[in-house]
Design a protein around this motif. Structure first.
Motif, PDB file in Angstrom:
ATOM      1  N   VAL A 106       0.929  -1.276   0.349  1.00  0.00           N
ATOM      2  CA  VAL A 106       0.033   0.324  -0.187  1.00  0.00           C
ATOM      3  C   VAL A 106       1.057   1.190   0.031  1.00  0.00           C
ATOM      4  CG1 VAL A 106      -1.996   1.344   1.349  1.00  0.00           C
ATOM      5  CG2 VAL A 106      -1.631  -1.440   1.636  1.00  0.00           C
TER       6      VAL A 106
ATOM      7  N   GLY B 149       0.936   5.602  -0.502  1.00  0.00           N
ATOM      8  CA  GLY B 149       0.380   7.290  -0.248  1.00  0.00           C
ATOM      9  C   GLY B 149       1.186   8.185  -0.592  1.00  0.00           C
TER      10      GLY B 149
ATOM     11  N   HIS C 186       6.440   8.347   2.086  1.00  0.00           N
ATOM     12  CA  HIS C 186       7.249   8.741   2.373  1.00  0.00           C
ATOM     13  C   HIS C 186       8.018   7.709   3.580  1.00  0.00           C
ATOM     14  CE1 HIS C 186       7.434  12.723   0.627  1.00  0.00           C
ATOM     15  NE2 HIS C 186       7.680  12.993   1.506  1.00  0.00           N
TER      16      HIS C 186
ATOM     17  N   THR D 103       8.925   0.240   2.790  1.00  0.00           N
ATOM     18  CA  THR D 103       7.658  -0.441   3.252  1.00  0.00           C
ATOM     19  C   THR D 103       6.273  -0.159   2.572  1.00  0.00           C
ATOM     20  OG1 THR D 103       7.033   0.861   4.865  1.00  0.00           O
ATOM     21  CG2 THR D 103       7.996  -1.054   5.551  1.00  0.00           C
ATOM     22  N   SER D 104       6.771   0.713   1.004  1.00  0.00           N
ATOM     23  CA  SER D 104       5.930   0.968   0.698  1.00  0.00           C
ATOM     24  C   SER D 104       5.857   1.133  -1.144  1.00  0.00           C
ATOM     25  CB  SER D 104       5.059   2.905  -0.059  1.00  0.00           C
ATOM     26  OG  SER D 104       5.900   3.112   0.096  1.00  0.00           O
TER      27      SER D 104
ATOM     28  N   PHE E  70       4.324  13.028  13.966  1.00  0.00           N
ATOM     29  CA  PHE E  70       4.731  14.532  14.471  1.00  0.00           C
ATOM     30  C   PHE E  70       5.044  15.523  13.664  1.00  0.00           C
ATOM     31  CE2 PHE E  70       6.890  11.187  17.182  1.00  0.00           C
ATOM     32  CZ  PHE E  70       6.123  11.052  18.300  1.00  0.00           C
TER      33      PHE E  70
ATOM     34  N   TYR F 164      11.190   5.294  17.491  1.00  0.00           N
ATOM     35  CA  TYR F 164       9.316   6.341  16.716  1.00  0.00           C
ATOM     36  C   TYR F 164       9.370   5.352  15.546  1.00  0.00           C
ATOM     37  CZ  TYR F 164       6.930   9.349  13.518  1.00  0.00           C
ATOM     38  OH  TYR F 164       5.631   9.729  12.352  1.00  0.00           O
TER      39      TYR F 164
HETATM   40  C1  LIG Z   1      11.161  13.008   4.159  1.00  0.00           C
HETATM   41  C2  LIG Z   1      10.363  12.230   4.637  1.00  0.00           C
HETATM   42  C3  LIG Z   1       9.905  13.721   6.028  1.00  0.00           C
HETATM   43  C4  LIG Z   1       9.123  12.699   7.270  1.00  0.00           C
HETATM   44  N1  LIG Z   1       8.467  13.823   8.078  1.00  0.00           N
HETATM   45  C5  LIG Z   1       8.125  13.364   8.642  1.00  0.00           C
HETATM   46  C6  LIG Z   1       7.589  14.275  10.079  1.00  0.00           C
HETATM   47  O1  LIG Z   1       7.585  15.736   9.615  1.00  0.00           O
HETATM   48  N2  LIG Z   1       6.664  14.083  10.855  1.00  0.00           N
HETATM   49  C7  LIG Z   1       6.494  12.739  11.001  1.00  0.00           C
HETATM   50  O2  LIG Z   1       5.929  12.292  12.268  1.00  0.00           O
HETATM   51  N3  LIG Z   1       6.824  11.531  10.437  1.00  0.00           N
HETATM   52  C8  LIG Z   1       7.490  11.891   9.176  1.00  0.00           C
HETATM   53  N4  LIG Z   1       8.245  11.310   7.952  1.00  0.00           N
HETATM   54  C9  LIG Z   1       7.937   9.447   8.468  1.00  0.00           C
HETATM   55  C10 LIG Z   1       5.787   9.810   7.742  1.00  0.00           C
HETATM   56  O3  LIG Z   1       5.246  10.303   8.844  1.00  0.00           O
HETATM   57  C11 LIG Z   1       5.950   8.150   8.184  1.00  0.00           C
HETATM   58  O4  LIG Z   1       7.146   7.503   7.717  1.00  0.00           O
HETATM   59  C12 LIG Z   1       5.078   7.451   7.270  1.00  0.00           C
HETATM   60  O5  LIG Z   1       4.526   6.554   7.427  1.00  0.00           O
HETATM   61  C13 LIG Z   1       4.677   7.926   5.418  1.00  0.00           C
HETATM   62  O6  LIG Z   1       3.477   7.875   4.509  1.00  0.00           O
HETATM   63  P1  LIG Z   1       3.347   8.512   3.320  1.00  0.00           P
HETATM   64  O7  LIG Z   1       2.403   7.735   2.743  1.00  0.00           O
HETATM   65  O8  LIG Z   1       3.868   9.046   2.769  1.00  0.00           O
HETATM   66  O9  LIG Z   1       4.431   6.751   2.943  1.00  0.00           O
HETATM   67  P2  LIG Z   1       4.325   5.585   2.298  1.00  0.00           P
HETATM   68  O10 LIG Z   1       5.272   4.760   2.192  1.00  0.00           O
HETATM   69  O11 LIG Z   1       3.176   6.013   0.847  1.00  0.00           O
HETATM   70  O12 LIG Z   1       3.301   4.953   3.091  1.00  0.00           O
HETATM   71  C14 LIG Z   1       4.285   4.821   4.171  1.00  0.00           C
HETATM   72  C15 LIG Z   1       3.785   3.237   5.399  1.00  0.00           C
HETATM   73  O13 LIG Z   1       2.299   3.415   5.330  1.00  0.00           O
HETATM   74  C16 LIG Z   1       1.230   2.054   4.721  1.00  0.00           C
HETATM   75  N5  LIG Z   1      -0.094   3.769   4.147  1.00  0.00           N
HETATM   76  C17 LIG Z   1       0.129   4.093   3.351  1.00  0.00           C
HETATM   77  N6  LIG Z   1      -0.370   5.272   2.773  1.00  0.00           N
HETATM   78  C18 LIG Z   1      -1.407   3.729   3.633  1.00  0.00           C
HETATM   79  C19 LIG Z   1      -2.950   3.627   3.529  1.00  0.00           C
HETATM   80  N7  LIG Z   1      -4.248   4.717   2.929  1.00  0.00           N
HETATM   81  N8  LIG Z   1      -3.697   2.430   4.010  1.00  0.00           N
HETATM   82  C20 LIG Z   1      -2.880   0.665   5.023  1.00  0.00           C
HETATM   83  N9  LIG Z   1      -1.189   1.763   5.359  1.00  0.00           N
HETATM   84  C21 LIG Z   1      -0.805   2.923   4.092  1.00  0.00           C
HETATM   85  C22 LIG Z   1       1.884   1.957   3.384  1.00  0.00           C
HETATM   86  O14 LIG Z   1       1.453   0.893   3.139  1.00  0.00           O
HETATM   87  C23 LIG Z   1       4.091   2.313   3.895  1.00  0.00           C
HETATM   88  O15 LIG Z   1       3.978   0.815   4.980  1.00  0.00           O
HETATM   89  C24 LIG Z   1       9.153  11.165   7.128  1.00  0.00           C
HETATM   90  C25 LIG Z   1       9.643  10.820   6.497  1.00  0.00           C
HETATM   91  C26 LIG Z   1      10.228  11.035   5.451  1.00  0.00           C
HETATM   92  C27 LIG Z   1      11.008  10.277   4.855  1.00  0.00           C
END
Ligand SMILES: Cc1cc2nc3c(=O)[nH]c(=O)nc-3n(C[C@H](O)[C@H](O)[C@H](O)COP(=O)(O)OP(=O)(O)OC[C@H]3O[C@@H](n4cnc5c(N)ncnc54)[C@H](O)[C@@H]3O)c2cc1C
Length: 603
Positions: free
Chosen positions: A142, A144, A147, A152-153, A232, A543
């Motif tokens: 999955v 979104g 990031h 894991t995505s 956060f 975290y």
């Molecule tokens: C550059 C960078 C900056 C960041 N800044 C912050 C920050 O300011 N604060 C903070 O707390 N964290 C931060 N993070 C960490 C971030 O919050 C997590 O990695 C978060 O899970 C990313 O979500 P995403 O949808 O962008 O990423 P993705 O890689 O798309 O998803 C991350 C995880 O969540 C799962 N997921 C995504 N969407 C769904 C959905 N709809 N249903 C179920 N599972 C889903 C994916 O399978 C994967 O395991 C940062 C990470 C990076 C790389």
């Protein structure tokens, strides 16, 4: 892209009618649950099955190519040039089916495209894709915002459910979660579809409506990923974790059911979604979050100073820790300082609720102390503090600290912080992190803390993220965080220490050079710096989404005493482990790539 032999297509085609009828929550035949299928397996779905899926999801099934595939075949072609030109634009990366914000992690993972992606437009599309994955025993991914530090995505040979196209944001003046009528007071709220990034919410809630929603610091993180992380933002010391603000979510679980979850309906799953880690529970299709009154001002304090000797640097750390404990350890101040091996202290802190004058007044004693000892301290970047109207904080037009996405057709409000640019496409050499308990700020403990920070900073830069520890936050923010799955260590911590380093983009297919020896050295130094901090916090929590890929105590580190409860909820809603991610709840049952069940591996 791997091609399947003709024979295998025929065999898979014959098996298809049977597989369509299989229900994932019934006792499953061993081959279905113990080993997931790859394109090279006979049980991989036939071309006709994929075609059926394509029709069922409104043609939105994509064959996924690596992000820089065009550069391997035609390095000077327009597709490759466009990719290279945009690879430091996080919105462009987010728009690519194979896009990952990071280009990998040394010895951990590298971006690997799924075989196919469903670019979902609705919860029904997602339910169809989940059903297809479970019936055909596929490795499911999955994505979104893309990031994930832990990678894991993305996964080779998988089916990706990609939510990017579902990004609608709706504001509510008064919202009561379904089934909570009469039990919960109506509150102002915002609903975002799972593919929205935080900038979409900040624009709608703050810039346009003058209210506040607790999300992430990085504007291009996805909403659903961050909520499941805990989440956060710069002002979490005041408003708590993003997960704490969750009022309701819609999720497609492993049985393909579309469920509404909140404190009154499926409260166990609701709790797990609040910090239990993304990608382990189902596919979240939308989230509804509480909004708050917006403070009048958001502000900051900045600057960089270098101590002229090790002795002076120790003195500087001690003075800063004392100053922090007495003046900044409260709901107003968040974000970071860093302590470098070159004896530098860099300030990049933010505040809420103070005018410029008030912010300057607060920092004056510390700046005066520094300026009074030029023989000990050299100011490298001007020291200062100030504040601005909070409503302009995320307004790209009004904020010179932001970079706008200027691509044709991009929303005008899409931007990212200049300070986050270095992370876009970065290749991680090493990363570790730990929560530092507020007990270390007690006068009699400060020496130990200062010693550990000094010793650790001999190896690598240590970042102290004050907004990622909730000690010092208002009692209601602390109480709300206790109602989430995040490791309870978060509420006792005054800061979250991050030690990490990396290099420029190293996506597969992209021409780049990497000094692997240097990267390994970096990684070792990160371990050494972390070890110094662990001397004062031996069993520190970490975290889940900003942590060491190789942390072997991940269950305890990410969730502490909450792990057992999370595991029970996982077994209830996803008994066959359809939703697998590296170091996610229940992942101990599977091989590292998520393709083989542990019991099967032992056979
Ligand atoms: C550059 C960078 C900056 C960041 N800044 C912050 C920050 O300011 N604060 C903070 O707390 N964290 C931060 N993070 C960490 C971030 O919050 C997590 O990695 C978060 O899970 C990313 O979500 P995403 O949808 O962008 O990423 P993705 O890689 O798309 O998803 C991350 C995880 O969540 C799962 N997921 C995504 N969407 C769904 C959905 N709809 N249903 C179920 N599972 C889903 C994916 O399978 C994967 O395991 C940062 C990470 C990076 C790389």
């Amino acid at each position: 892209m791997k091609r399947r032999p003709f024979l295998k297509i025929i065999v898979a085609g014959l098996l298809q009618p049977f597989l369509w009828k299989y229900s994932p929550l019934q006792a499953a035949p061993a081959h279905v649950t113990d080993r997931r299928v790859r394109p090279s397996d006979t049980l991989w779905p036939s071309a006709a099955s994929w075609e059926k899926l394509r029709e069922a999801v409104g043609e939105n099934l994509i064959k996924v190519e690596p992000m820089f595939a065009a550069c391997e075949t035609e390095p000077n072609g327009s597709a490759c040039l466009e990719a290279v030109e945009n690879m430091r634009n996080p919105y462009w990366i987010g728009d690519q089916p194979a896009g990952t914000e990071l280009s990998g992690w040394l010895d951990a993972w590298k971006p690997e495209p799924s075989a196919y992606a469903v670019s979902a437009r609705s919860a029904a599309d997602i339910a169809t894709a989940v059903n297809f994955a479970s019936e055909n025993n596929l490795r499911l991914v999955v994505k979104g915002g893309g990031h994930s530090y832990q990678g894991t995505s993305n996964a080779a040979d998988s089916l990706l459910i990609w939510t990017r196209a579902m990004n609608k944001v709706t504001l509510h003046d008064s919202f009561v979660a379904k089934g909570c009528e009469g039990r919960q007071a109506a509150v102002p709220a915002v609903t975002a579809e799972a593919g929205a990034v935080w900038m979409d919410l900040y624009h709608a809630v703050t810039t346009e409506r003058g209210r506040y929603v607790q999300g992430g610091g990085c504007t291009t993180v996805g909403v659903a990923g961050l909520i499941q992380s805990g989440g956060f933002g710069s002002f979490s010391k005041s408003f708590g974790t993003a997960a704490s603000g969750l009022l309701e979510a819609e999720i497609v679980t492993a049985d393909s059911a579309i469920r509404t979850v909140n404190a009154c309906t499926n409260p166990d799953l609701f709790w797990a979604l609040k910090g239990g880690g993304g990608g382990s529970w189902g596919v979240v299709t939308k989230v509804t979050l509480q909004t708050h009154d917006l403070p009048e001002f958001f502000g900051a304090a900045w600057g960089k100073v270098q101590a002229r000797s090790d002795e002076a640097f120790r003195k500087l750390i001690a003075q800063f820790i004392r100053f922090y404990a007495e003046n900044l350890f409260n709901p107003h101040w968040g974000e970071q300082v860093s302590l470098g091996p070159d004896n530098t202290l860099e300030l990049a802190m933010v505040c809420q609720g103070f005018s410029s004058q008030e912010a300057r007044q607060i920092w004056k004693p510390f700046f005066d102390w520094l300026n009074a000892s030029p023989q000990d301290f050299l100011v490298l970047d001007k020291l200062g503090a100030g504040a601005w109207k909070a409503q302009h904080f995320w307004n790209v037009e009004h904020n010179d600290q932001m970079i706008r996405d200027t691509r044709d057709g991009a929303p005008r409000f899409h931007g990212w912080w200049k300070g986050d640019s270095g992370q876009t496409g970065a290749f991680v050499h090493g990363y570790d992190s730990l929560w530092l308990p507020a007990s270390l700020l007690r006068q009699q403990e400060q020496n130990r803390l200062v010693g550990a920070l000094f010793d650790g900073s001999r190896y690598k830069k240590i970042g102290l993220h004050f907004n990622k520890g909730l000690a010092g936050a208002p009692p209601e923010a602390v109480a709300a965080a206790r109602e989430t799955a995040t490791n309870p260590a978060v509420v006792d911590a005054f800061a979250f220490a991050i030690i990490a380093d990396g290099g420029p983009p190293a996506y597969p297919g992209l021409a780049h050079s990497m000094d692997v020896d240097m990267a390994r050295k970096d990684s070792r130094k990160i371990d050494q710096a972390t070890a110094e901090l662990r001397k004062v916090v031996p069993d520190a929590g970490s975290y889940v989404s900003e942590s060491n890929y190789f942390n072997s105590s991940w269950q305890a580190a990410f969730w502490g005493k909450n792990y057992a409860r999370l595991r029970a909820i996982k077994d209830k809603y996803d008994p066959n482990g359809l939703f697998f991610v590296h170091h996610g709840v229940g992942s101990e049952d599977w091989s590292a790539d998520g393709f083989t069940r542990a019991a099967e591996r032992a056979r």
